[in-house]
Design a protein around this motif. Structure first.
Motif, PDB file in Angstrom:
ATOM      1  N   ASP A 223       0.835  -1.201   0.000  1.00 39.46           N
ATOM      2  CA  ASP A 223       0.000   0.000   0.000  1.00 39.46           C
ATOM      3  C   ASP A 223       0.873   1.256   0.000  1.00 39.46           C
ATOM      4  O   ASP A 223       1.857   1.353   0.731  1.00 39.46           O
ATOM      5  N   GLY A 224       0.522   2.194  -0.859  1.00 40.54           N
ATOM      6  CA  GLY A 224       1.250   3.444  -0.942  1.00 40.54           C
ATOM      7  C   GLY A 224       2.389   3.434  -1.934  1.00 40.54           C
ATOM      8  O   GLY A 224       2.956   4.483  -2.238  1.00 40.54           O
ATOM      9  N   GLU A 225       2.730   2.243  -2.441  1.00 37.84           N
ATOM     10  CA  GLU A 225       3.790   2.145  -3.435  1.00 37.84           C
ATOM     11  C   GLU A 225       3.171   2.032  -4.820  1.00 37.84           C
ATOM     12  O   GLU A 225       2.083   1.495  -4.991  1.00 37.84           O
ATOM     13  N   PHE A 226       3.881   2.535  -5.825  1.00 39.71           N
ATOM     14  CA  PHE A 226       3.402   2.392  -7.197  1.00 39.71           C
ATOM     15  C   PHE A 226       3.427   0.921  -7.583  1.00 39.71           C
ATOM     16  O   PHE A 226       4.390   0.203  -7.298  1.00 39.71           O
ATOM     17  N   ILE A 271       7.226   6.118 -21.447  1.00 42.88           N
ATOM     18  CA  ILE A 271       7.550   5.786 -20.057  1.00 42.88           C
ATOM     19  C   ILE A 271       7.405   7.015 -19.160  1.00 42.88           C
ATOM     20  O   ILE A 271       6.889   6.931 -18.030  1.00 42.88           O
ATOM     21  N   SER A 272       7.835   8.166 -19.639  1.00 43.85           N
ATOM     22  CA  SER A 272       7.737   9.381 -18.823  1.00 43.85           C
ATOM     23  C   SER A 272       6.285   9.709 -18.521  1.00 43.85           C
ATOM     24  O   SER A 272       5.952  10.141 -17.399  1.00 43.85           O
ATOM     25  N   LYS A 273       5.399   9.499 -19.487  1.00 43.87           N
ATOM     26  CA  LYS A 273       3.979   9.764 -19.251  1.00 43.87           C
ATOM     27  C   LYS A 273       3.397   8.775 -18.237  1.00 43.87           C
ATOM     28  O   LYS A 273       2.607   9.158 -17.367  1.00 43.87           O
ATOM     29  N   ILE A 274       3.784   7.527 -18.352  1.00 44.46           N
ATOM     30  CA  ILE A 274       3.298   6.509 -17.408  1.00 44.46           C
ATOM     31  C   ILE A 274       3.755   6.835 -15.988  1.00 44.46           C
ATOM     32  O   ILE A 274       2.965   6.815 -15.036  1.00 44.46           O
ATOM     33  N   GLU A 275       5.044   7.136 -15.848  1.00 42.48           N
ATOM     34  CA  GLU A 275       5.599   7.374 -14.515  1.00 42.48           C
ATOM     35  C   GLU A 275       5.106   8.683 -13.909  1.00 42.48           C
ATOM     36  O   GLU A 275       5.031   8.805 -12.682  1.00 42.48           O
ATOM     37  N   ASN A 276       4.779   9.649 -14.730  1.00 40.00           N
ATOM     38  CA  ASN A 276       4.248  10.919 -14.222  1.00 40.00           C
ATOM     39  C   ASN A 276       2.766  10.847 -13.884  1.00 40.00           C
ATOM     40  O   ASN A 276       2.196  11.817 -13.369  1.00 40.00           O
ATOM     41  N   ASN A 277       2.162   9.703 -14.169  1.00 43.21           N
ATOM     42  CA  ASN A 277       0.740   9.515 -13.861  1.00 43.21           C
ATOM     43  C   ASN A 277       0.528   8.251 -13.026  1.00 43.21           C
ATOM     44  O   ASN A 277      -0.379   7.450 -13.278  1.00 43.21           O
ATOM     45  N   ASP A 278       1.397   8.080 -12.020  1.00 44.66           N
ATOM     46  CA  ASP A 278       1.262   7.018 -11.016  1.00 44.66           C
ATOM     47  C   ASP A 278       1.187   5.623 -11.615  1.00 44.66           C
ATOM     48  O   ASP A 278       0.480   4.753 -11.093  1.00 44.66           O
ATOM     49  N   TYR A 279       1.904   5.400 -12.702  1.00 46.47           N
ATOM     50  CA  TYR A 279       2.031   4.062 -13.305  1.00 46.47           C
ATOM     51  C   TYR A 279       0.686   3.504 -13.774  1.00 46.47           C
ATOM     52  O   TYR A 279       0.501   2.294 -13.836  1.00 46.47           O
TER      53      TYR A 279
END
Length: 323
Positions: A223-226, A271-279
């Motif tokens: 919980d709380g982790e991507f 990848i940058s879009k995915i990581e900038n939107n909480d995976y």
């Protein structure tokens, strides 16, 4: 067998001898099947995309075919060169799609040999110990392994860059290799600057471990982790992440370094879009599908990246990852 990995354990399997080899072989088979089934995995054959001459089913047949080869390698019955030659022979005897897993075999065989030793010893599993022992194994290869490696090319239909001094398509190189006492590891050292698999051998399988840790972290996040708890999405993310960081050398061999770098830049953008939107992978599935179609249309296949991901899935499964 207590397989400790990133805080997770297997199902408490207790096995020794032949059953250890069988367990490792099944992990290798499942890794190859999961990788080729992951979709959309831009540019590669998967459950929804075939090439004219090679199909998804060819990869499945190849994955199933090598169980006895991995078992023999795990038990120390064969060396790396002989195991590689046997793997190519088995793969070709079960499917007619040509080279499906040559690069993966080069990673899975030494990793399987290392896993067999470690699991037979005390039944525990540690990623650092695994890749360290695999590195020791490849460094100990001999000239006979190099000769077996060369003999695979005509039957495997592998596209490769020539190694300095040794034409990989010229049988005359066999005599030169033997005369100079060149080992398979020596060939990998020569090739490391332009081949991801060779680089992995020389640098201790660190990227394979990185892929394993990425998949496991996303699949087992608390919980709380991507997290990306879906195995298909976790594999697609890991493939894109690796591709975004390292230009694919299979693409580079078929085209040029500029093309390979451009493909990596496209992967980095997604990848940058995915990581900038909480995976949240589902938000960008359309971008990944478009990227996939573009690479397929151009016949740009990040095959070396796929081989690294196979090895990563294999290590994660050895460590007890289940889904």
């Amino acid at each position: 067998m207590n397989l400790n990995y990133q805080g997770t354990t297997s199902n408490g399997l207790s096995c020794s001898g032949k059953s250890v080899a069988s367990y490792i072989a099944r992990c290798a088979q499942l890794a190859m099947i999961l990788e080729v089934s992951a979709s959309p995995k831009p540019g590669n054959i998967d459950r929804h995309h075939d090439y004219d001459d090679t199909r998804y089913e060819h990869f499945l047949a190849s994955a199933v075919s090598i169980s006895p080869v991995i078992e023999d390698a795990t038990r120390g019955c064969t060396g790396i060169g002989e195991s590689l030659k046997d793997a190519v022979c088995q793969s070709n005897s079960w499917q007619a799609g040509g080279n499906t897993h040559f690069g993966a075999f080069l990673l899975l065989i030494p990793l399987s040999m290392a896993a067999g030793e470690l699991l037979e010893k005390d039944g525990s599993f540690d990623v650092d110990q695994l890749i360290s022992r695999a590195h020791e194994i490849v460094m100990s290869t001999g000239t006979e392994d190099a000769l077996d490696f060369y003999k695979c090319f005509s039957s495997a239909g592998v596209r490769v860059n020539d190694v300095d001094e040794f034409d990989l398509q010229d049988e005359g190189s066999l005599g030169s290799l033997e005369e100079k006492g060149v080992t398979l590891y020596d060939l990998m050292v020569i090739s490391q600057g332009y081949d991801q698999i060779a680089n992995e051998w020389v640098n201790g399988f660190k990227t394979c471990a990185y892929c394993a840790q990425t998949i496991t972290r996303l699949m087992t996040a608390q919980d709380g982790e991507f997290s990306i708890p879906d195995i298909n999405q976790a594999i697609v993310y890991t493939f894109l992440k690796l591709l975004s960081e390292t230009p694919d050398t299979f693409i580079q061999t078929k085209t040029n370094i500029e093309t390979a770098e451009n493909v990596s830049m496209q992967a980095k953008y997604i990848i940058s879009k995915i990581e900038n939107n909480d995976y949240k992978m589902s938000l960008f599935w359309g971008d990944i599908e478009t990227f996939d179609e573009d690479l397929l249309d151009c016949r740009l296949n990040p095959g070396s990246t796929a081989d690294m991901v196979i090895a990563g899935i294999f290590i994660a499964l050895l460590g007890g990852l289940r889904f």
